[in-house]
Design a protein around this motif. Sequence first.
Motif, PDB file in Angstrom:
ATOM      1  N   PRO A  40       1.187  -1.255  -0.057  1.00  0.00           N
ATOM      2  CA  PRO A  40       0.017  -0.210  -0.527  1.00  0.00           C
ATOM      3  C   PRO A  40       0.916   1.473   0.122  1.00  0.00           C
ATOM      4  N   THR A  41       0.051   2.220  -0.529  1.00  0.00           N
ATOM      5  CA  THR A  41       1.014   3.728  -0.761  1.00  0.00           C
ATOM      6  C   THR A  41       1.337   4.221   1.181  1.00  0.00           C
ATOM      7  N   TRP A  42       1.756   4.682   1.274  1.00  0.00           N
ATOM      8  CA  TRP A  42       1.821   5.977   2.355  1.00  0.00           C
ATOM      9  C   TRP A  42       1.424   7.323   2.053  1.00  0.00           C
ATOM     10  N   LEU A  43       1.410   7.820   1.429  1.00  0.00           N
ATOM     11  CA  LEU A  43       0.505   8.302   1.092  1.00  0.00           C
ATOM     12  C   LEU A  43      -1.156   8.973   2.269  1.00  0.00           C
ATOM     13  N   ASN A  44      -1.517   9.812   2.866  1.00  0.00           N
ATOM     14  CA  ASN A  44      -2.528   9.114   4.319  1.00  0.00           C
ATOM     15  C   ASN A  44      -2.022   7.727   4.569  1.00  0.00           C
ATOM     16  N   TRP A  45      -1.154   7.110   5.054  1.00  0.00           N
ATOM     17  CA  TRP A  45      -1.349   5.556   6.632  1.00  0.00           C
ATOM     18  C   TRP A  45      -1.410   6.753   7.151  1.00  0.00           C
ATOM     19  N   TYR A  46      -0.544   7.207   7.354  1.00  0.00           N
ATOM     20  CA  TYR A  46      -0.714   7.141   9.193  1.00  0.00           C
ATOM     21  C   TYR A  46      -1.820   7.740   9.921  1.00  0.00           C
ATOM     22  N   GLY A  47      -2.360   8.008  10.476  1.00  0.00           N
ATOM     23  CA  GLY A  47      -3.488   7.991  11.622  1.00  0.00           C
ATOM     24  C   GLY A  47      -4.854   8.143  10.874  1.00  0.00           C
ATOM     25  N   TYR A  48      -4.955   6.703   9.887  1.00  0.00           N
ATOM     26  CA  TYR A  48      -5.937   6.114   8.943  1.00  0.00           C
ATOM     27  C   TYR A  48      -6.615   5.053   9.961  1.00  0.00           C
ATOM     28  N   GLU A  49      -7.590   4.443   9.457  1.00  0.00           N
ATOM     29  CA  GLU A  49      -7.971   3.374  10.108  1.00  0.00           C
ATOM     30  C   GLU A  49      -8.177   2.920   8.543  1.00  0.00           C
ATOM     31  N   HIS A  50      -7.289   1.307   8.412  1.00  0.00           N
ATOM     32  CA  HIS A  50      -7.652   0.465   7.257  1.00  0.00           C
ATOM     33  C   HIS A  50      -8.124  -1.116   7.670  1.00  0.00           C
ATOM     34  N   SER A  51      -8.480  -1.446   6.664  1.00  0.00           N
ATOM     35  CA  SER A  51      -8.264  -3.041   6.939  1.00  0.00           C
ATOM     36  C   SER A  51      -8.010  -4.049   6.522  1.00  0.00           C
ATOM     37  N   TYR A  52      -7.876  -5.105   7.346  1.00  0.00           N
ATOM     38  CA  TYR A  52      -7.312  -6.392   7.255  1.00  0.00           C
ATOM     39  C   TYR A  52      -7.240  -7.486   6.710  1.00  0.00           C
ATOM     40  N   THR A  53      -6.569  -8.650   5.941  1.00  0.00           N
ATOM     41  CA  THR A  53      -6.976  -9.711   5.739  1.00  0.00           C
ATOM     42  C   THR A  53      -7.587 -10.204   6.726  1.00  0.00           C
ATOM     43  N   ASP A  54      -7.777 -10.501   7.800  1.00  0.00           N
ATOM     44  CA  ASP A  54      -7.907 -11.285   8.643  1.00  0.00           C
ATOM     45  C   ASP A  54      -9.437 -10.806   8.816  1.00  0.00           C
ATOM     46  N   GLY A  55      -9.780  -9.613   8.562  1.00  0.00           N
ATOM     47  CA  GLY A  55     -10.767  -9.137   9.148  1.00  0.00           C
ATOM     48  C   GLY A  55     -11.437  -7.823   9.842  1.00  0.00           C
ATOM     49  N   SER A  56     -10.469  -8.000  10.263  1.00  0.00           N
ATOM     50  CA  SER A  56     -10.534  -6.604  11.487  1.00  0.00           C
ATOM     51  C   SER A  56      -9.426  -4.903  10.648  1.00  0.00           C
ATOM     52  N   THR A  57     -10.251  -3.884  11.249  1.00  0.00           N
ATOM     53  CA  THR A  57      -9.265  -3.032  10.902  1.00  0.00           C
ATOM     54  C   THR A  57      -8.588  -2.215  12.192  1.00  0.00           C
ATOM     55  N   HIS A  58      -8.078  -1.736  11.710  1.00  0.00           N
ATOM     56  CA  HIS A  58      -6.575  -1.039  13.045  1.00  0.00           C
ATOM     57  C   HIS A  58      -6.141   0.347  12.501  1.00  0.00           C
ATOM     58  N   LEU A  59      -5.939   1.384  13.540  1.00  0.00           N
ATOM     59  CA  LEU A  59      -5.566   2.199  13.199  1.00  0.00           C
ATOM     60  C   LEU A  59      -4.198   2.337  12.623  1.00  0.00           C
ATOM     61  N   ALA A  60      -3.782   2.694  12.252  1.00  0.00           N
ATOM     62  CA  ALA A  60      -2.504   2.899  11.889  1.00  0.00           C
ATOM     63  C   ALA A  60      -1.024   4.491  12.648  1.00  0.00           C
ATOM     64  N   ASP A  61      -1.080   4.256  13.970  1.00  0.00           N
ATOM     65  CA  ASP A  61      -0.514   4.940  14.803  1.00  0.00           C
ATOM     66  C   ASP A  61       0.972   4.437  14.742  1.00  0.00           C
ATOM     67  N   ALA A  62       1.993   4.817  15.309  1.00  0.00           N
ATOM     68  CA  ALA A  62       3.347   5.035  15.582  1.00  0.00           C
ATOM     69  C   ALA A  62       3.536   3.185  16.246  1.00  0.00           C
ATOM     70  N   ASP A  63       2.670   2.987  17.528  1.00  0.00           N
ATOM     71  CA  ASP A  63       3.064   1.083  17.497  1.00  0.00           C
ATOM     72  C   ASP A  63       2.931  -0.035  16.751  1.00  0.00           C
TER      73      ASP A  63
END
Lengths: 236, 380, 602
Positions: free
Chosen positions: B292-315
């Motif tokens: 995936p692109t890094w543009l507007n990655w940080y700080g957004y929620e993204h969906s993952y193949t296991d069905g979850s979504t996760h906020l892209a934070d520092a950790d």
Amino acid sequence: MTSIETGGNPPQHNQQPPALSTEPRWKRQPFANHWRSHAEDFDACKIGMWLFLTTEVLLFAGIFVAYAVFRMWYPEAFANGSHHLDVHWGALNTVILLISSFTVAASIRNAQLNQQGLLKINLSITLVCALLFMIIKFTFEYAPKWAEGKRPGVWFSYPFAADPNEHIWWSLYYTATGIHALHVLIGAGVLFVVLLKSFKGWYGPKHYTGIEVAGLYWHLVDVIWIFLFPLLYLIH
Amino acid sequence: MNPFLGLFESARAATFLAQQGPVARFIFGRDPQEATYSAGVEGLFMFIFWISTFVFIGLMAISFYWAVKYRRRPGVAPQRSPSHNTALEITWTIIPSIIFISLFFVGFRVYAKQVIAPSDAVRLDLIGYRWGWNLYYPGGVTSTETLPAGTLSASSVPVFMFPEDTPILLEMSSQDVIHSFWVPDFRSKMDLFPNRSTSFWFRTSTLQPGDMDNPDLGYPNKEHILYCAEYCGDQHSQMLGLIRVVPRDVYENFLRNPWPEGISLVEKGKLLHSLRGCNACHSLDGSSGTGPTWLNWYGYEHSYTDGSTHLADADFTRESIYYPGRKIRSGYQNVMNSYLGQINEEEMRALIAFMRSISDQGGDPTAGFPDEEEEETGGN
Amino acid sequence: MSTIDTHNAGQHAHHEGSYLTPHGGALATIWNWATTIDHKKIGVMYLFAIMFMFFLGGVAALGVRAELWEPTRVVTEVVEGETVTSYTGQVLVNLAPIVPGVESEGGISAGMNIYNRAFSLHGIIMTFMVIVPSVPASLGNFFLPLMLGAKDVAFPRLNLMSWYIYVFGSIFAVAAVVMGGVDTGWTFYTPYSTMTDADHLRVVFVILAAFILGFSSILTGLNFIVTVHKLRAPGMGWFDMPLFVWAMYATAIIQVLATPVIGITLLLLIFERVFHVGIFDPRMGGDPVLYQHFFWFYSHPVVYVMIIPAFGIINEIIPVHARKKLFGYRAMAFATLGIAAVSFLVWGHHMFTASGELAAMIFSALTFLVAIPTAIKVFNWVATLYKGSIAFNTPMLYALSFLFMFTIGGLTGLPLATLATDLHLHDSYFVVAHFHYVMMGGTIIAFVGGIHHWWPKMFGKLYNERWAIVGCVLVFIGFNLTFFTQFILGTRGMPRRYASYPDEFQFLHQLSTIGSWILGIGFLIHLGVFVHSLVAGRKAPENPWGGLSLEWETESPPIEHNFHHEPIVKHGPYDFDTVQPPHTDPAEFPMPEPLRPGERTH
């Protein structure tokens, strides 16, 4: 000056024996018309089979080389893995295959001497041996080991493995014995066809090509096991 | 003394002029690297080349001459001639055999120079990965410079500095698939494997005041292109590098102070994006690549193949770089390697700061580094 | 067991028809061909299948060359304050919408990924489905029994089986292509081949295809060995056999001995991908270098499976069209066997950059050993031209092209066998050019020459000589333009399998691409010539070139059972100085003065 005699030499056709229903099947057996005689046909089949056996040996040679390399790399894994194999079942299977090789050889002799009854009995014993071999292999060797997690590659989940590379040993074990088992099955299938044909009276003196080549194949299956058995079961 | 070596020495003397001549330059393009085995390899090649050319032209001339002279004419019978001549056949068996044997010995002699490094060589570690190179200098310093995108038709080319007139021994291994380290100017290469270590050595040449392959640098330098020569996937042709031979004081200065002076954390992150090969898969302009692109990655929620979504934070960023297989973005494959142990804490901070800077949810990246994940959108 | 059969033609009388005579209606004819055990029909079916596969592989090659017309250039521009990166020069990226499973939709990868699939496709098709079976399965199947004076190969049903295995394997390969193709390269090097497209079956399909095709190859080889041993015509000793037969024999030995090893290798590779057994996977303790050893143990000998049949064809074409006894028959026969034997000992020269120093040294020495018999062969061919009566027709022009290109291919093998220079040239365009000069300039050129040589015999039709020569010349020019430039690219530092390259290489790449177009046109002309010949060709005489081997004795096309009478051999296959060829007019093929009493031929 022409090179080729085109006159005096009549076209060669196979002298097909007349189809008398009283004659046994093997006496009426035709041979392909590009051969000059039945004996040549038989010779050719034998050479062909020997060549094919060469290819089989080379196929297994690949596995043996992989075995040698990894045994050199991971001697501990191989020693540990080998201890999980049951020598008794392996030895029993060796005996079974040796008996079956003997009965196949005997059945060829039976055909040569036109002992039609013994021929069928010996072929049947061979098939029973093949079946026994496969039963022992699957019920007493593969199934319990698989259940314990002694599986190849990523499937390996045996919790008490003494060496981190033991899955390689199991990969080779299953690959080698699995491909060998496949050969047992193919050989048994071929022998089964031979048995069926023997009931129809296809084989007799000088007409036993089918048994001969099937028997050669079966001996090969046996010989490969003779190599696999010590390499897999008898490592110390 | 091996008799073939004598043959070789005289042949090398004979081809010396040819080596310098226009034919060799036409065949090889750039000059061989001096003061190392490279000239030997080229000389040997030219030796084989001239023998081959001589044999080839001879054979073709004879064939052509006979083919025309003995062309078919209506009603004319072919002439009789021997179809066998033992003396001739033995001759044309033995002469090539002698040539081949001597080639083998000479080839082996030069090969020994290629693979056996002098004991005083400077040892550096080189790791190849899809699709880039990491060279580790003493003290854990890595390369900090890339050529501008598009140079050499590649999206980024890391620059590796080496001091002049020094034997260098690279201890090489690969992180994923097989790669191969080839510097055509050195006339040698060696494969990199994921499960074993290989080595490659060369001696950098002594710089002359006129050696200015890159005139912008202000000091003498020589540049050699490095290629990956073993097919390794989509961007195999992008796996280039630039070897820059520099004066010793420049090199030592680089070791003491690898990053450009006054560089900000964000700028450093941007450099790392191409130095560490992130750019091979992660674009900065919103287009999706292998990853995936890094543009507007940080700080957004993204969906993952296991069905979850996760906020892209520092950790989460840290986890994604160190353990990329744990969460796979929907629509992508699990192809990324772990960078655990390769990206240190300082570099990780730089990368995160850079990601923040190109996200409109990243807050003000100049305002410091958020240690707590609650703070990341607040921007303080 | 399955060798008992009778040809379904019934009684063979003297008026027996050609093997091409249709049996009943269209459906009956198709059924007859599909179930035939006639080596000639099987050979013809192989021939057309191989031509079709050659076409597919050729299209892929043109795609590869088209992509390399321009390097991929990274263009960054600032549009409305934002930096936008785009890429130019990616020709094949335009195929992205129709290629299934291109994962990287954007960015620089997509076009390169398609390029990688294109060259893999080209390599896999050309190696496993074209060059390996090319000569033995088509011309060999057709002419080996004819040249021996036999009615068929030893095991005709096995022969049909190997044809169906070939079709079956090819279907797997084509299925994989339809599913999106693979980007492994034809060598399937691990661990790349076990990692790429991990979720897709198509890689397994392609490996399976190669595995299945191996069986076809083994069965053909086995059949040929037994045929040569058992079915030589009365009077034909081993050294009375045409050298094409010797070549088939040596090839068959390699096929039988080497193919099982690739069989087990590919099987392990399939296990690796499907079951993750870890034997070749370094992450699990396996070894990718072991894979390379296994792979090249087969794939190097198989290089000689590709080239030895070509030697065989040239051994037939040059003496017949020069009307000259082949120079050094025995040396040729022994050289053929010698090459076959040594071919098993040189696989490590593909791994000079991967293996240890000692292994590299040994393999380098052994590689030079192969070069000696090869050199002898070339000298013998040239010597055969001396004092001949050389016809400049298509087969002979192809044979001369072969001499030209194969000599270049052989000589450029020398710097690759030499350790020091190989470290520079390995995996560069120099290698690409070298093996194309041998495989294509050698095998394919000889194959096409052989097809022209035997076309009148196979189909009973003559082809248009003038257009065929035009095709031959275009192929020669196109080939050399395409591949000679690649030698220079390689020495200058262009690595192989690159979808893009620094600008300095562009001019040579463009020359090479132009050459590929000329090459393509040349082959299309040949295709036209063949079609025209089949549809409207003049009837061919029994022996249009004045050949002496047994296939020229029978009719054109041969009758169903090859010969009306079993031939008895009384002269060698190349005795052009003493024997008037059968079915020829002494006015058209005049003989030298008869030998005086006491005079001997050589």
